[in-house]
Design a protein around this motif. Structure first.
Motif, PDB file in Angstrom:
ATOM      1  N   LYS A   1       0.844  -1.191   0.000  1.00 51.51           N
ATOM      2  CA  LYS A   1       0.000   0.000   0.000  1.00 51.51           C
ATOM      3  C   LYS A   1       0.884   1.248   0.000  1.00 51.51           C
ATOM      4  CE  LYS A   1      -2.100   3.476   2.427  1.00 51.51           C
ATOM      5  NZ  LYS A   1      -1.655   4.358   3.527  1.00 51.51           N
TER       6      LYS A   1
ATOM      7  N   GLY B   1      -8.016   7.992   6.142  1.00 49.08           N
ATOM      8  CA  GLY B   1      -6.923   7.048   6.377  1.00 49.08           C
ATOM      9  C   GLY B   1      -7.286   5.617   6.010  1.00 49.08           C
TER      10      GLY B   1
ATOM     11  N   ASP C   1      -5.404   2.091   4.346  1.00 47.27           N
ATOM     12  CA  ASP C   1      -4.718   1.039   5.113  1.00 47.27           C
ATOM     13  C   ASP C   1      -5.669  -0.143   5.305  1.00 47.27           C
ATOM     14  OD1 ASP C   1      -2.528   2.759   5.537  1.00 47.27           O
ATOM     15  OD2 ASP C   1      -3.378   3.533   7.412  1.00 47.27           O
TER      16      ASP C   1
ATOM     17  N   GLY D   1      -1.559   8.424  13.998  1.00 46.16           N
ATOM     18  CA  GLY D   1      -2.174   8.434  12.670  1.00 46.16           C
ATOM     19  C   GLY D   1      -1.447   7.606  11.631  1.00 46.16           C
ATOM     20  N   VAL D   2      -0.370   6.939  12.021  1.00 47.08           N
ATOM     21  CA  VAL D   2       0.396   6.184  11.030  1.00 47.08           C
ATOM     22  C   VAL D   2      -0.405   5.019  10.449  1.00 47.08           C
ATOM     23  CG1 VAL D   2       1.574   4.793  12.801  1.00 47.08           C
ATOM     24  CG2 VAL D   2       2.642   5.102  10.571  1.00 47.08           C
TER      25      VAL D   2
HETATM   26 MG    MG Z   1      -2.534   7.086   6.334  1.00 47.84          MG
END
Ligand code: MG
Ligand code: ADP
Ligand code: ASP
Length: 599
Positions: free
Chosen positions: A7, A151, A154, A209-210
């Motif tokens: 990704k 986000g 992911d 936030g990773v």
């Molecule tokens: Mg992200």
């Protein structure tokens, strides 16, 4: 042949050169003998730009149209990525979520994945293509385009890895792994070699936030190893798997959510069913509530406060006002100037003194803790927004997170395998098969339990200044008393907070003498206690994002006329404390309410 999912996040596909570089990584993986699926995010800040555009036109744009709009960002990257692979002499086909067959529910902008069909992807892989999937999106029953939440690429990547039985899911991003806290905020943060699903799940939902937190739910549920690494280098990154980096380290990471808001309902009738009225309305709007604190009632009334992400405050207030009209409330007040600072670690469940170390670190910086909640593997504190960064720094330092873990036997044991192409992937043992026909993100519970070994102590009227919580828990810790749940309310109308915690019932007398001494020393109003309380816990995966769990617990208990005195929620567990005499009855109610959901 094993499958690998790669990704690439927004910054990793921000321009044509970066897209070509990403395409080269995919081709390299294919050349080393893998079938490759690439999941892409929108280029750079494109999603933000699209959102800004929408807001120029409509101040509350319809969610369905937001999904139509936002999903285009990923479609652009996917097409360009496929072209890049072709330009480099290899074959690729790009697919949108709908073309793949990623079916979701209809909760626009926060949809959950129900099922994914693998046929089309598999056929393309079988004929030598690299499959390029647009991340973050799916399609509902009516063929409306949905997105999975900010986000969410992911989550697409890990979900595809799960259904394709991939050997690994690689997350290429603009940092070279998972750090003990956001390295852009604290440069002294350390990259970890490895982190457990449970720790990463908590950290992600508390602000790291990773990774998108729901991607970790998928990974844990289906046993997908995730390798977080830099798109700009080939250095090994961080493996997210079932094992922690070091067994028994109390704290593995810290996280901050700067933009929180607190809502307080003052003077709520203290009768069964009020929490249900309030939180079910928030759940209906899919608002994730955290740090729920209920002051022990006096004069038949209690205060209930909790936090929500600041941008959800207007929707949350709408829900709360509706409930307030029904249950009757003296006052609703809010504070938008607050941040949540949390620490997470599997080891804290077995070690005393973790909470007081955190509180002492904050006190030493003169930082006032407005609220506290804890669960087995995390402690969260609410502080004023200006104090968020000093608080994060102080806590990071107090737990020495910048230092390499000690060379314990666990650390010297087996190192994680992070090399691309290692093995044939996890043995899913038919898990994906077995879960076919159920929604992929459906609630799954491990256990419902009752603990009747604890007592509850409340110090009421705690002055609103730094250092009191630190002093209380230091003294109690020094006596060797293990504190389990802790909640501290924010200051009420009289500018005083209340601090409640549970301890082993056998140590109640001892605890009370310590608490009374401290209450005198710090001019707290009074110390109250319940000699026997029952703690009911429901555990599973991703419980905080499945807000329905707490609601079902409230409903089941309210139906039996049982009042909830204390609650703590985390990704892994929802705990409620009730009157000790009603423990068995409460347990039976919960078992009935969750029939069929237990694994
Ligand atoms: Mg992200
Ligand atoms: P992508 O676009 O690749 O998905 P994100 O911006 O979503 O990238 O995530 C990467 C960012 O996450 C990093 O740049 C970093 O600032 C932030 N971050 C927050 N917490 C952490 C952490 N604990 N470890 C690493 N990065 C973190
Ligand atoms: N582009 C989406 C976002 O910015 C999804 C993602 O990047 O994961 O939130």
């Amino acid at each position: 042949m094993s499958i690998i999912v790669q990704k690439f996040g927004g910054t990793s596909v921000a321009d044509s050169q970066l897209i070509l570089a990403a395409a080269r990584k995919a081709i390299r993986a294919q050349r080393t003998g893998h079938e490759v699926v690439v999941v892409v995010s929108a280029m750079g800040q494109n999603t933000d730009l699209l959102i800004d555009l929408a807001k120029e036109i409509h101040d509350r744009p319809p969610a369905r149209e937001m999904d139509m709009l936002m999903s285009t960002g990923e479609q652009v990257s996917a097409a360009l990525m496929a072209m890049a692979v072709e330009a480099l002499g290899y074959r690729a086909v790009s697919l949108t979520g709908a073309q793949i067959g990623i079916r979701t529910d209809s909760t626009h902008t926060k949809a959950r994945i129900r099922s994914i069909s693998t046929e089309r992807m598999q056929a393309l892989l079988d004929t030598g293509n690299i499959v390029i999937a647009a991340g973050f999106q799916g399609i509902d029953e009516e063929r409306n385009i949905t997105t999975l939440g900010r986000g969410g690429s992911d989550t697409t990547a890990v979900a595809l890895a799960a259904v394709l039985h991939a050997a690994e899911c690689e997350i290429y991003t603009d940092v070279d792994g998972v750090y003990t806290t956001d390295p852009r905020i604290l440069p002294e943060a350390r990259r970890v070699e490895r982190i457990s699903y449970d720790e990463m799940l908590e950290l992600a939902s508390l602000g790291a936030g990773v990774m998108h937190n729901r991607s970790i739910e998928f990974a844990k549920r289906y046993g997908v190893p995730i390798h977080v690494r830099s798109s700009l280098s080939d250095t090994p990154g961080t493996l997210i798997c079932s094992e922690p980096e070091v067994a028994d380290r109390a704290v593995c990471g810290a996280a901050v959510m700067r933009n929180e808001a607190r809502i307080a309902l003052v003077g709520v009738p203290d009768v069964p069913g009020t929490s249900l009225e309030i939180f079910s309305r928030l759940a209906d709007r899919k608002i994730t509530v955290d740090m729920i604190v209920q002051n022990v009632g006096e004069a038949g009334k209690s205060d209930i406060s909790f936090t929500v992400p600041r941008d959800e405050l207007p929707a949350a207030l709408e829900a709360v006002r509706e409930a307030a009209d029904i249950v009757g409330v003296d006052e609703i007040n809010t504070d938008e100037n607050v941040s949540k600072v949390s620490v997470v670690g599997l080891g804290m469940a077995r070690q005393a003194g973790v909470a007081d170390k955190m509180f002492a670190a904050l006190a030493a910086e003169g930082i006032n803790i407005q609220m506290i909640t804890t669960s087995e593997i995390k402690i969260s504190t609410l502080v004023e927004q200006d104090a968020a960064l000093p608080a994060l720094r102080a806590v990071h330092r107090a737990f020495e997170l910048e230092r390499e873990p000690a060379l314990t036997s666990a650390a010297l044991g087996e190192q994680p395998t992070v090399a691309v192409g290692a093995g044939n992937g996890p043995d899913f043992s038919g898990l994906v098969e077995r879960l076919k026909g159920t929604d992929m993100e459906e609630l799954m519970l491990d256990d419902i339990s009752l603990d009747q070994s604890q007592a509850l102590v409340t110090i009421a009227g705690v002055p609103d200044r730094p250092g009191v919580a630190a002093a209380v828990f230091r003294s109690i810790g020094n006596e060797g008393i293990f504190v389990d749940m802790i909640v501290q309310s924010h200051k009420g109308a009289q500018g005083q907070a209340s601090l409640s915690f549970t301890v082993p019932a056998a140590q109640l007398t001892h605890t009370l003498s310590v608490a009374r001494r401290l209450a005198d020393a710090y001019q707290c109003r009074t110390v109250m206690h319940s000699p026997s309380v029952a703690k009911l816990s429901v555990s599973g995966i991703g419980l905080r994002s499945h807000t329905s769990v707490a609601i079902r617990m409230f409903r089941a208990l309210a139906d039996a006329g049982i009042n909830v005195d204390m609650i703590s929620t985390s990704e892994l567990r929802v705990n409620v404390v009730i009157d000790g005499r009603r423990g068995e009855r409460g347990l039976a109610q919960l078992q009935k309410a969750f029939e069929g959901v237990l694994r």
